[in-house]
Design an enzyme around this catalytic site. Sequence first.
Site, PDB file in Angstrom:
ATOM      1  N   ASP A 441       0.850  -1.195   0.000  1.00  0.00           N
ATOM      2  CA  ASP A 441       0.000   0.000   0.000  1.00  0.00           C
ATOM      3  C   ASP A 441       0.882   1.241   0.000  1.00  0.00           C
ATOM      4  O   ASP A 441       2.080   1.181   0.312  1.00  0.00           O
ATOM      5  CB  ASP A 441      -0.872  -0.049   1.272  1.00  0.00           C
ATOM      6  CG  ASP A 441      -2.088   0.859   1.216  1.00  0.00           C
ATOM      7  OD1 ASP A 441      -2.232   1.635   0.255  1.00  0.00           O
ATOM      8  OD2 ASP A 441      -2.911   0.804   2.167  1.00  0.00           O
ATOM      9  N   ASP A 504     -11.154   1.908  -2.254  1.00  0.00           N
ATOM     10  CA  ASP A 504     -11.646   1.527  -0.929  1.00  0.00           C
ATOM     11  C   ASP A 504     -13.169   1.524  -0.893  1.00  0.00           C
ATOM     12  O   ASP A 504     -13.764   1.097   0.099  1.00  0.00           O
ATOM     13  CB  ASP A 504     -11.132   2.512   0.128  1.00  0.00           C
ATOM     14  CG  ASP A 504      -9.672   2.250   0.467  1.00  0.00           C
ATOM     15  OD1 ASP A 504      -9.175   1.164   0.142  1.00  0.00           O
ATOM     16  OD2 ASP A 504      -9.041   3.138   1.063  1.00  0.00           O
TER      17      ASP A 504
END
Length: 685
Positions: A441, A504
């Site tokens: 990430d 997300d």
Amino acid sequence: MTRWALRTATTSYQVRLAPGGAWAELAYWGPAVEETLAPGPLEYAGPTPYSTAADAAACEYAPYGVRHFAQLDLIAERDVRGTVWRHSGDDLLDKDGTTELRLIFTDPSQRLTATLCYRVSRAHDVVERWAEITNDGDTPLRLERARSAAFTMPTPGGARLHHLHGRWAQEFQTGEVELRHGRFTLENRLGVTGLAHSPWLAVQPLDEPDGPTWSTALAWSGSWAIDADTDAAEGVTRVSLGRLPVEAAVELAPGETFTSPPACGLYSPDGLAGAARAWHAYQRGLRRDVTPPVVYNSWFATEFEVRADEQLELARKAAAIGVETFVVDDGWFVGRDDDRGGLGDWEPDPAKFPGGFDRFIAQVRELGLGFGLWVEPEGVSPRSRLYAEHPDWVYQVPGRPMTTIRNQYVLDLGRADAAAWAHATLDGLLSRYDISYLKWDMNRPMTERGAGPDLDGRHVANYYGILEALRRDHPGVVVEGCAAGGGRADLATAARCDVLWPSDNTGPLDRLAVQHGFLQAFAPHLMSSWVTDDPGFFATAPRSRAFRYVTAMAGVLGIGADISAWDQERLDEAARWIALYRSIRDVVQLGEVHRHGDPRGPFYAVEYARGDTVVLLSWRTGDARGSATHVSRPPRIRPHAVDPAARYRRRDDDSRHSGAALAAVGLAPLPDDTTDASVVILDRL
Ligand code: DGJ
């Protein structure tokens, strides 16, 4: 006139030299035809009044100095600003279905050599292009601009440009611009690929939405720019793509060569849909032969409150419903109780794993699951031990305040010592623990990068280098690319990761729109998607559970809900969907994609075809606000990939169908108002 013809799977890209070898120009780009029969849609009759020939030509790569007024790809400066070069050599290599062309141009007075590089393959339709610029002098050479390539397309009457824009939780929104005269620019200065724009553009003649389409993309994960210049009267659009030197111009030491990232371009006769399929085929060629597993990711269930016993409870239920790999997301390492600490100190937190991390992983493994871990190697928390020990390893301008975003700094991965540490840390985790999945990430764009040679280039080069080393040394580890959602979706990351996390946002309708845009530029084997709890953070309009499963099945299915709270009925339901997905995932992940309808309503479907099987995933999306529409007849979808000469069996109800009838009148995969999602599988008989 010297001319080179590059053959892709179905197209031809032809380049020739201008008189005297003053530049290279595009002669033809379209369906594969015999070279002598290729028409010249880009022919020009010479300079118009008030211009020069180089300004009007379809220049493949235009340096300031050769060109004067029109779009530029190279601005080089030593004592004088500008380059005047001549063709000084070329090399064409044809081997195993791949052709590589190198066109060399030299400016003896500026002491610069540029090589325009091309690579094509008969396996797909993408033309890969990049530039190598060498400093032949004995003083530094300054590159204010050094793009990768420019592609020229015939757009009589103006151009329709398609791009992908967004923001956090709203990535890959499709945008459209009508451009008749002037420039459309996409710029990303974040130092990572970015959530706001994808380095991707498609170009069509203004009034032909389903006709000839050219699409371009940059394989780069730092700052970048794409300019499209259109002149409706000239009937051309020229797209220049390349890195954006945000901090400072690139300076080349004597003898040094700057190699740009590849800019890729393709032609499809079949509109945006054809261009999407051509990108997918190319990306299938970049992929390793690994099937990304069905993951359970605990982020939405537990966030930073990671506790071994609760994680194991989730893992037990995940194993029981058919999940293949259990991924512990953020929060597993020391100091990470919220987003203010921990980044940089990549050691399992003994308070969260009191029986030891090895033991915890072994318990997950005993359930028959792979084990995955989240990391953010470039993230540094101000209160981490790493920062205390190496405060100079994060980007900063001495004497100036340091910005934090999500309470963190960014590791200067361009430094050899910091990169070696990052690699050793990740390699250490993968060697020390029984890990089969890594989620990389990156939640923080660059600020206060300070001074130094080509900071963006060095950071990105080391990011690629570490990914490549991990892949080489730990081939069994599946790597997922992520940057606060889809912030690192680009061709270069796609070539080094097995799967990407597009957003997300897992709210049903939003997710569908994100995935629709993602599939425009990226293949389904790269599209990770989880079923999360409803209503959830982003769900603005309620949709059925089936809707969430079918949406997450459109790429690489995962589960991200708090399944510890699920009753047996919900777990059984999940098990059925996962089993169904596993039975068709080769078709979904590697099949030819056709999208139907509109994800914003009233219905939408994605069709996947591979071998003898066609899979139709369909959604009743309602109107744009998500409200249901009530009509007496269900929507019909005509699968594009069925063979009219064949017969098909529908797996769910065993009904038989003629391919010709399916192609002509289609079928109704959403039979009534109460069904808002379905999976239809057709097998050729
Ligand atoms: C952003 C990612 O997109 C999420 O999936 C999650 O991993 C969080 N970061 C964790 O901090």
